[in-house]
Design a protein around this motif. Structure first.
Motif, PDB file in Angstrom:
ATOM      1  N   GLY A 154       0.783  -1.233   0.000  1.00 31.03           N
ATOM      2  CA  GLY A 154       0.000   0.000   0.000  1.00 31.03           C
ATOM      3  C   GLY A 154       0.809   1.274   0.000  1.00 31.03           C
ATOM      4  N   ALA A 155       2.134   1.180   0.010  1.00 29.33           N
ATOM      5  CA  ALA A 155       2.968   2.372  -0.112  1.00 29.33           C
ATOM      6  C   ALA A 155       2.881   2.897  -1.541  1.00 29.33           C
ATOM      7  N   SER A 156       3.207   4.180  -1.731  1.00 28.65           N
ATOM      8  CA  SER A 156       3.096   4.762  -3.066  1.00 28.65           C
ATOM      9  C   SER A 156       4.100   5.891  -3.256  1.00 28.65           C
ATOM     10  N   ALA A 157       4.364   6.191  -4.529  1.00 29.86           N
ATOM     11  CA  ALA A 157       5.175   7.346  -4.910  1.00 29.86           C
ATOM     12  C   ALA A 157       4.531   7.957  -6.146  1.00 29.86           C
ATOM     13  N   ARG A 158       4.520   9.283  -6.204  1.00 29.68           N
ATOM     14  CA  ARG A 158       3.907   9.997  -7.332  1.00 29.68           C
ATOM     15  C   ARG A 158       4.970  10.880  -7.981  1.00 29.68           C
ATOM     16  N   ILE A 159       5.056  10.815  -9.310  1.00 30.19           N
ATOM     17  CA  ILE A 159       6.086  11.543 -10.047  1.00 30.19           C
ATOM     18  C   ILE A 159       5.425  12.412 -11.111  1.00 30.19           C
ATOM     19  N   ASN A 160       5.805  13.698 -11.157  1.00 30.41           N
ATOM     20  CA  ASN A 160       5.414  14.564 -12.266  1.00 30.41           C
ATOM     21  C   ASN A 160       6.307  14.242 -13.460  1.00 30.41           C
ATOM     22  N   LEU A 161       5.701  13.805 -14.576  1.00 27.04           N
ATOM     23  CA  LEU A 161       6.508  13.400 -15.720  1.00 27.04           C
ATOM     24  C   LEU A 161       7.146  14.590 -16.415  1.00 27.04           C
ATOM     25  N   HIS A 162       6.455  15.715 -16.463  1.00 27.14           N
ATOM     26  CA  HIS A 162       7.024  16.874 -17.162  1.00 27.14           C
ATOM     27  C   HIS A 162       8.325  17.328 -16.523  1.00 27.14           C
ATOM     28  N   GLU A 163       8.381  17.336 -15.203  1.00 30.88           N
ATOM     29  CA  GLU A 163       9.546  17.881 -14.515  1.00 30.88           C
ATOM     30  C   GLU A 163      10.482  16.808 -13.971  1.00 30.88           C
ATOM     31  N   GLY A 164      10.103  15.530 -14.101  1.00 27.06           N
ATOM     32  CA  GLY A 164      10.908  14.472 -13.513  1.00 27.06           C
ATOM     33  C   GLY A 164      11.016  14.615 -12.004  1.00 27.06           C
ATOM     34  N   GLN A 165       9.954  15.132 -11.374  1.00 18.05           N
ATOM     35  CA  GLN A 165       9.972  15.465  -9.953  1.00 18.05           C
ATOM     36  C   GLN A 165       9.091  14.504  -9.161  1.00 18.05           C
ATOM     37  N   VAL A 166       9.661  13.895  -8.111  1.00 19.75           N
ATOM     38  CA  VAL A 166       8.858  13.085  -7.186  1.00 19.75           C
ATOM     39  C   VAL A 166       8.132  14.042  -6.247  1.00 19.75           C
ATOM     40  N   ILE A 167       6.799  13.996  -6.244  1.00 19.61           N
ATOM     41  CA  ILE A 167       6.042  14.954  -5.436  1.00 19.61           C
ATOM     42  C   ILE A 167       5.362  14.305  -4.239  1.00 19.61           C
ATOM     43  N   SER A 168       5.414  12.971  -4.134  1.00 18.64           N
ATOM     44  CA  SER A 168       4.804  12.295  -2.999  1.00 18.64           C
ATOM     45  C   SER A 168       5.478  10.954  -2.779  1.00 18.64           C
TER      46      SER A 168
END
Length: 317
Positions: A33-47
């Motif tokens: 249930g762990a997760s990670a969220r990445i903005n593809l445009h900026e290559g930025q992990v946001i969560s």
């Protein structure tokens, strides 16, 4: 999602989505249930959330979310420069460019994919970039989430130019904490550091651990490949493991500087601490055809500090 590691399909744990501003994102999940969220445009992990849904990365309450602009928080890729040192924008252009998803990426170390959900991103220079930084490169980034919830970022930069070039690099990492006054860092004691608040003068760390009671902006040199951030109130320890990145940048703006930052809340400094795995004191130089690899792994331990987690071995190559 009670899959075992042997039969777990990492592709089934990847979701492509968009936020309210139309920014394309990918969400990685593990069976716990762990997760990670990445903005593809900026290559930025946001969560980066644990299996209880607790957020482990900080995002400012005043963060600005818009395409091709890294927001204040998460993990930002800073390259080919860190800070304001030349004609490039602050902390380089990698954080404000369109990254593409690689469907058939070059092979990584087998440990980079076994039992993990991951996404491979690719950045190449645009024509406008070449005006300010005239070097041909391929920048590959793999973000992976392991079965134990550990988050790993691995970067590979290849020189496809006919001449050598040099660059700085940092994973600008905003950790979420309970209260900056209740946090300490272990693993950087006795090291030399450059103090950005004193014209980069060089000092030696005197304390048994780094604690916080005012603004701090330091580059710790020749640092170990494993350090710990202890959050007493939250009873959580973050362990930062790294390879190919000799420096550690420690930053907290405190109250006065917070008031000068439009995308940063006045009280936000109490809830965040930046601890960056970096190579910024001396630039990395690549000859034509050469490739550099650098990676960072974040581990969050829901207990008081345990030295067993300071095992420095991270198979990055």
């Amino acid at each position: 999602m009670g899959h075992s590691a042997a039969v777990w399909d990492h592709k089934a744990a990847i979701e492509l989505t968009k936020d309210g501003n139309g920014i394309e994102q990918v969400v990685l999940r593990n069976p716990q249930g762990a997760s990670a969220r990445i903005n593809l445009h900026e290559g930025q992990v946001i969560s980066w959330q644990n299996d209880r849904g607790e957020e482990q990365l900080f995002t400012s309450r005043k963060a600005i979310f818009k395409p091709l602009k890294a927001m204040r928080g998460g993990i930002t890729i800073c390259s080919p420069q860190f800070g304001n040192s030349c004609s490039l924008e602050q902390n380089g252009f990698a954080k404000n460019k369109i990254w593409t998803v690689e469907d058939n990426p070059l092979p990584f170390h087998p440990n980079d994919s076994h039992g993990k959900s991951f996404i491979d991103l690719l950045l190449k220079p645009a024509e406008e970039d070449l005006k300010y930084w005239p070097h041909g490169f391929e920048f590959r980034l793999r973000v992976s989430l392991a079965l134990d919830g550990n988050l790993t970022l691995k970067s590979r930069i290849r020189n496809i130019n006919v001449k050598p070039f040099s660059f700085a690099f940092a994973y600008h990492t905003y950790l979420s904490i309970s209260d900056i006054s209740e946090v300490r860092i272990e693993g950087l004691e006795t090291l030399d550091y450059l103090d950005n608040l004193s014209q980069r003068r060089r000092f030696t760390e005197q304390g048994d651990a780094i604690t916080f009671e005012s603004e701090i902006d330091r580059i710790y040199l020749s640092s170990p490949n494993c350090i710990a951030v202890l959050d007493h109130d939250r009873k959580r320890t973050y362990v930062v493991r790294k390879e190919g990145l000799p420096d550690v940048v420690v930053w907290n703006p405190w109250e006065k500087k917070s008031k000068t930052m439009a995308d940063f809340g006045t009280e936000d400094y109490k809830k965040m601490l930046c601890v960056d795995a970096a190579a910024v004191e001396k630039n990395i130089t690549l000859k034509p055809g050469e490739e550099w690899t650098g990676c960072m792994e974040l581990v969050a331990i829901a207990s008081s500090f345990c030295s067993d987690y300071l095992n420095p071995k991270l198979q990055c190559f």
